[in-house]
Design an enzyme around this catalytic site. Structure first.
Site, PDB file in Angstrom:
ATOM      1  N   HIS A  80       0.848  -1.201   0.000  1.00 25.05           N
ATOM      2  CA  HIS A  80       0.000   0.000   0.000  1.00 25.05           C
ATOM      3  C   HIS A  80       0.879   1.245   0.000  1.00 25.05           C
ATOM      4  CE1 HIS A  80      -3.668   2.280   0.821  1.00 25.05           C
ATOM      5  NE2 HIS A  80      -2.897   3.063   1.559  1.00 25.05           N
ATOM      6  N   ASP A 159     -14.575   2.416   7.553  1.00 20.98           N
ATOM      7  CA  ASP A 159     -13.594   3.363   7.019  1.00 20.98           C
ATOM      8  C   ASP A 159     -14.209   4.198   5.909  1.00 20.98           C
ATOM      9  OD1 ASP A 159     -10.962   4.543   6.550  1.00 20.98           O
ATOM     10  OD2 ASP A 159     -11.133   3.503   4.647  1.00 20.98           O
ATOM     11  N   ARG A 166     -14.403  12.535   7.600  1.00 22.72           N
ATOM     12  CA  ARG A 166     -13.142  13.241   7.920  1.00 22.72           C
ATOM     13  C   ARG A 166     -12.770  14.220   6.812  1.00 22.72           C
ATOM     14  NH1 ARG A 166      -9.407   8.624   8.024  1.00 22.72           N
ATOM     15  NH2 ARG A 166      -7.785  10.170   8.328  1.00 22.72           N
ATOM     16  N   SER A 181      -7.319   3.916   9.272  1.00 23.09           N
ATOM     17  CA  SER A 181      -8.027   3.861   7.995  1.00 23.09           C
ATOM     18  C   SER A 181      -7.296   2.911   7.030  1.00 23.09           C
ATOM     19  CB  SER A 181      -8.091   5.288   7.428  1.00 23.09           C
ATOM     20  OG  SER A 181      -8.432   5.281   6.078  1.00 23.09           O
ATOM     21  N   LYS A 185      -8.262  -1.590   6.226  1.00 22.90           N
ATOM     22  CA  LYS A 185      -8.519  -2.148   4.890  1.00 22.90           C
ATOM     23  C   LYS A 185      -7.501  -3.238   4.562  1.00 22.90           C
ATOM     24  CE  LYS A 185      -8.514   2.135   3.474  1.00 22.90           C
ATOM     25  NZ  LYS A 185      -8.635   3.464   2.937  1.00 22.90           N
TER      26      LYS A 185
HETATM   27  N1  URA Z   1      -5.448   6.949   2.803  1.00 26.09           N
HETATM   28  C1  URA Z   1      -6.434   6.262   3.439  1.00 26.09           C
HETATM   29  O1  URA Z   1      -6.869   5.209   2.990  1.00 26.09           O
HETATM   30  N2  URA Z   1      -6.909   6.792   4.604  1.00 26.09           N
HETATM   31  C2  URA Z   1      -6.459   7.932   5.150  1.00 26.09           C
HETATM   32  O2  URA Z   1      -6.924   8.324   6.205  1.00 26.09           O
HETATM   33  C3  URA Z   1      -5.439   8.623   4.479  1.00 26.09           C
HETATM   34  C4  URA Z   1      -4.948   8.092   3.288  1.00 26.09           C
END
Ligand code: URA
Length: 444
Positions: A80, A159, A166, A181, A185
């Protein structure tokens, strides 16, 4: 919820039960957005400690489906990136790692704002689909060792809801919330190995290296405590990665990289992340061995062949991998000439990303349509010497006027000076999970 907001506002610690109750209630629609907004803001001011951050992440992970990849033999890897400009790393890393026998099971996103997304890039191949159901996702990993899918509706739904909230309440930029967050995932997506590319610099969320390190440590600590082999590499976003910015020209650059002709900074990132995966999978004893394996699978053509197999397995026209001239080109090529002579000191990645977005290559809103053919090719990168009137970059535009308008922004993204800058390097730090189970720090 009122009591919990009050508790966090006063800087007290939330228990695991309280955090789970809050996340579950929010996903079920029992806690309204205005109360959750107040909680997010209280967290921005008071922070969460490591235990609270872990509890938040696990509650978010458990808010929806978790993929079970255990029927696929061996250790599965996921990667990621926190988001950058010109970041086409997954397109090269996934086939490299898969061609070395480690399955890559990846959920990716679309570009938003000035940063790009892997899904948009892959859609440059006619017919390519990332809308795989779970059965097809698993089948492709088993058969060819790679699947890249868009995030399914029920993967960490907490999320999805929280991120949207947010985004409009100025509460994105908090370390524990970002870590929760991203990691919720990644944990729900089911891989055994998670390698994170945490960007730092002007084009990144985390502008300062110390903050990027803290975010990386937080995420590695969460992954490790959740039983995953996790590591992070902190990489430079004080200039775009590689030379190409824009969907189809980035795909072409990725294919060139798979042919052994990738730009040096880009290949450093591929190599650093790939080495971490190979070491965590216990396939390489050290970095030197891992780097050698990566070089060899590119040189032999195995990684490029794997990429073509992957494109085909997801419905794309794989002939584009062997003949990149087929990718749709923007109609106009506009050179951005330097107004002075000197060494490139830095290239503001966010400005280049915004210029690409203005050309139509990125989206302001999640549902905006984008033009895959536009982009900016950087002829000069940090440390290069440029003469007056020599091209700094080339703009690929579908609309000549828009292209001309972006010239100034691209030129101004470059800082040019008399002395060659010190090579600060693309890889800023590597953080791994060894010994992190006992980490006892607080993250604000
Ligand atoms: N990427 C994400 O998936 N979540 C965040 O809070 C910031 C960047």
């Amino acid at each position: 919820m009122y009591d919990l907001i009050e508790k966090k506002k006063e800087g007290r610690i939330l228990t695991e039960e309280e955090i789970r109750w809050m996340i579950d209630g929010y996903v079920r629609g029992e806690i309204p957005d205005y109360q959750m907004s107040a909680m997010m803001m209280a967290i921005c001011f008071q922070g969460l400690n490591e235990k609270e951050t872990l509890d938040l992440t696990l509650s978010m992970r458990d808010s929806g489906d978790c993929l079970d990849l255990s029927e696929i033999p061996g250790k599965k890897a996921d990667k990621h990136s926190t988001g950058g400009v010109g970041d086409k790393t997954s397109l090269v890393l996934a086939p490299v790692i898969a061609s070395l026998g480690i399955p890559m099971a990846k959920m990716s996103g679309r570009g938003l704002g000035h940063t790009g997304g892997t899904i948009d890039k892959l859609e440059c191949f006619p017919g390519f689909t990332t809308g795989l159901n779970e059965e097809k996702f698993m089948e492709n990993i088993k058969n060819i060792g790679i699947a890249i899918a868009g995030q399914t509706a029920n993967l960490a739904p907490a999320d999805k809801k929280l991120y949207a909230l947010r985004d409009v309440t100025a509460t994105v930029n908090q370390m524990s919330l970002i870590a929760g967050s991203i990691m919720s995932k990644k944990l729900a997506a089911g891989s055994d190995i998670i390698v994170l590319d945490v960007k730092t610099g002007s084009g990144a969320f985390m502008k300062r290296l110390e903050d990027a390190k803290k975010l990386a440590e937080t995420m590695v600590s969460i992954g490790t405590m959740a039983g995953k082999k996790t590591a992070a590499v902190i990489t430079d976003m004080d200039q775009p990665l590689g030379n190409a910015v824009g969907n189809s020209i980035e795909v072409i650059e990725a294919i060139e990289a798979l042919s052994g002709k990738g730009p040096a900074d880009f290949m450093q990132v591929v190599s650093a992340l790939g080495s971490k995966i190979l070491m965590l999978a216990e396939r390489a004893a050290d970095e030197a061995e891992a780097e050698d394996m990566i070089c060899r699978c590119i040189k032999s053509g195995a990684a490029k062949k794997k990429f073509a197999e992957f494109v085909e397995a997801q419905g794309g026209d794989a002939s584009y991998v062997w003949d990149t001239d087929q990718f749709k080109k923007a109609e106009y090529k506009i050179e951005v000439l330097s107004e002075k002579e000197g060494f490139i000191q830095k290239i503001d990645a966010a400005s280049i990303g915004r210029a690409c977005m203005a050309l139509g290559g990125g989206r302001e809103r999640k549902d905006s349509a984008i033009d895959l053919s536009v982009g900016i090719y950087l002829c000069k990168k940090r440390g290069d010497f440029v003469k007056k009137k020599e091209p700094l970059a080339v703009i690929y535009a579908s609309d000549r006027e828009r292209g001309e308008e972006e010239k100034e922004r691209v030129r101004n993204a470059y800082t040019i000076g008399a002395v060659c800058p010190d090579e600060s390097g693309t890889i800023k730090a590597v953080i791994d999970g060894i010994g992190m189970n006992n980490a006892n720090s607080f993250y604000i």
